[in-house]
Design a protein around this motif. Structure first.
Motif, PDB file in Angstrom:
ATOM      1  N   LYS A  63     -19.454 -35.425 -40.927  1.00 38.43           N
ATOM      2  CA  LYS A  63     -20.855 -35.222 -41.300  1.00 38.43           C
ATOM      3  C   LYS A  63     -21.657 -34.518 -40.214  1.00 38.43           C
ATOM      4  O   LYS A  63     -22.867 -34.332 -40.348  1.00 38.43           O
ATOM      5  N   ASP A  64     -20.987 -34.126 -39.152  1.00 37.56           N
ATOM      6  CA  ASP A  64     -21.646 -33.455 -38.036  1.00 37.56           C
ATOM      7  C   ASP A  64     -21.779 -31.964 -38.368  1.00 37.56           C
ATOM      8  O   ASP A  64     -20.771 -31.294 -38.592  1.00 37.56           O
ATOM      9  N   PRO A  65     -22.988 -31.421 -38.408  1.00 39.29           N
ATOM     10  CA  PRO A  65     -23.157 -30.006 -38.772  1.00 39.29           C
ATOM     11  C   PRO A  65     -22.476 -29.045 -37.805  1.00 39.29           C
ATOM     12  O   PRO A  65     -22.194 -27.900 -38.162  1.00 39.29           O
ATOM     13  N   CYS A  68     -18.622 -28.865 -39.523  1.00 40.38           N
ATOM     14  CA  CYS A  68     -18.488 -28.106 -40.768  1.00 40.38           C
ATOM     15  C   CYS A  68     -19.787 -28.194 -41.548  1.00 40.38           C
ATOM     16  O   CYS A  68     -20.195 -29.296 -41.953  1.00 40.38           O
ATOM     17  N   SER A  69     -20.413 -27.054 -41.779  1.00 35.37           N
ATOM     18  CA  SER A  69     -21.691 -27.066 -42.488  1.00 35.37           C
ATOM     19  C   SER A  69     -22.109 -25.664 -42.877  1.00 35.37           C
ATOM     20  O   SER A  69     -21.663 -24.674 -42.290  1.00 35.37           O
ATOM     21  N   ARG A  71     -25.024 -24.709 -42.339  1.00 36.44           N
ATOM     22  CA  ARG A  71     -25.814 -24.300 -41.165  1.00 36.44           C
ATOM     23  C   ARG A  71     -24.945 -23.556 -40.158  1.00 36.44           C
ATOM     24  O   ARG A  71     -25.340 -22.522 -39.620  1.00 36.44           O
ATOM     25  N   SER A  72     -23.742 -24.079 -39.933  1.00 32.66           N
ATOM     26  CA  SER A  72     -22.813 -23.410 -39.022  1.00 32.66           C
ATOM     27  C   SER A  72     -22.430 -22.037 -39.564  1.00 32.66           C
ATOM     28  O   SER A  72     -22.356 -21.059 -38.804  1.00 32.66           O
ATOM     29  N   HIS A 252     -17.090 -33.999 -46.958  1.00 32.79           N
ATOM     30  CA  HIS A 252     -17.900 -34.678 -45.941  1.00 32.79           C
ATOM     31  C   HIS A 252     -17.906 -36.196 -46.100  1.00 32.79           C
ATOM     32  O   HIS A 252     -18.521 -36.885 -45.283  1.00 32.79           O
TER      33      HIS A 252
END
Length: 281
Positions: A63-65, A68-69, A71-72, A252
């Motif tokens: 869940k850490d952007p 993997c996100s 936003r990244s 996620h």
């Protein structure tokens, strides 16, 4: 010689992780390991002898952007943050045992696709330096959500685009007995990529890469035919899920990740004695 072949499939790779953790815990060894995409990213822990590591950092950072996100993807061009995933985590947050990797006699290959030629490249990772991490990153860099990875003067992307199941390659390495871990059920047949217009636009400078993706389903299905032919001849032991894995390519939810991992463990434990017999025949 005994080989281990690890198909990719993004987060379906947690199924593979459950299997190889059971193998490591039970002292099953291989001379050669070939990993594609997630198979390379998670499978490198076999050579370093770190059972449990891939599950651990996926649960911790899913869940850490930075991991993997979207936003990244917007910020860096990579949905899986390159610096965080392939340098910060293995160097600082869940340390990858480079010394053990280097000392292991296992030959570990990461499969990538050369963006300009569209051909598979099988890189022997014999030293766990920063360049090795870049080869593994390239192997798992999915088109559309990843930038090509530059190593030397070449650009690379996900190895699954050119050779998703490199059965012919591992045979050519002299491996007479091969355990093959697939992340799709036996009856699965790959269809032509549904996002071809996006691939053509995104990779418009690289016509050979586009051609590889257009033909991927043909090559993939032929590779599966070879795998099951080798199994019929007694030269391969195939492990795959009984039904489609209940997980998205990008996932996620830590409970889903753990569920798929545990499914891999149960599958491996159920077949453990048969795997040992196969390798010791």
């Amino acid at each position: 010689m005994a080989g281990l072949l690890l198909e990719g499939g993004a987060m379906r790779g947690l199924f593979t992780t459950g299997i190889i953790d059971v193998f490591m815990e039970n002292g099953i060894s291989f001379d050669t390991i070939v990993g594609v995409s997630a198979g390379a990213a998670f499978g490198c822990n076999y050579k370093s002898g770190q059972a449990g590591r891939a599950l651990r950092y996926n649960l911790r950072f899913c869940k850490d952007p930075r991991y993997c996100s979207v936003r990244s993807l917007i910020k860096t061009g990579d949905i899986y943050g390159a610096e965080f995933c392939y340098h910060t985590i293995p160097d600082e947050l869940d340390v990858f045992d480079r010394e053990a990797f280097n000392a292991s006699p296992i030959k570990f290959y990461a499969v990538c696709t050369d963006v300009e030629t569209g051909e598979a490249v099988y890189h022997l990772c014999d030293k766990a330096d920063d360049e090795c991490m870049e080869w593994i990153r390239a192997s798992a860099s999915m088109p559309l959500v990843s930038k090509p990875v530059k190593i030397g003067d070449r650009l690379y992307l996900d190895g699954g685009m050119a050779d998703s199941i490199p059965m012919e390659f591992i045979i050519n390495q002299g491996c007479k007995k091969n355990v093959v871990i697939l992340t799709q059920p036996r009856e699965y047949t790959k269809q032509k990529a549904s996002k071809m217009p996006l691939f053509r636009f995104s990779l418009r400078k690289y016509p050979n890469m586009i051609k590889s993706i257009e033909n991927r389903h043909i090559n993939y299905n032929q590779s599966r035919e070879l795998v099951f032919s080798e199994e019929k001849e007694g030269r391969a032991f195939v492990i795959c899920p009984d039904e489609p894995l209940p997980i998205k390519r990008i996932e996620h939810d830590p409970e889903v990740l753990r569920q798929v991992y545990e499914l891999g463990r149960k599958t491996a434990l159920r077949q453990l004695d048969d795997v040992k017999s196969f390798l010791n025949e």
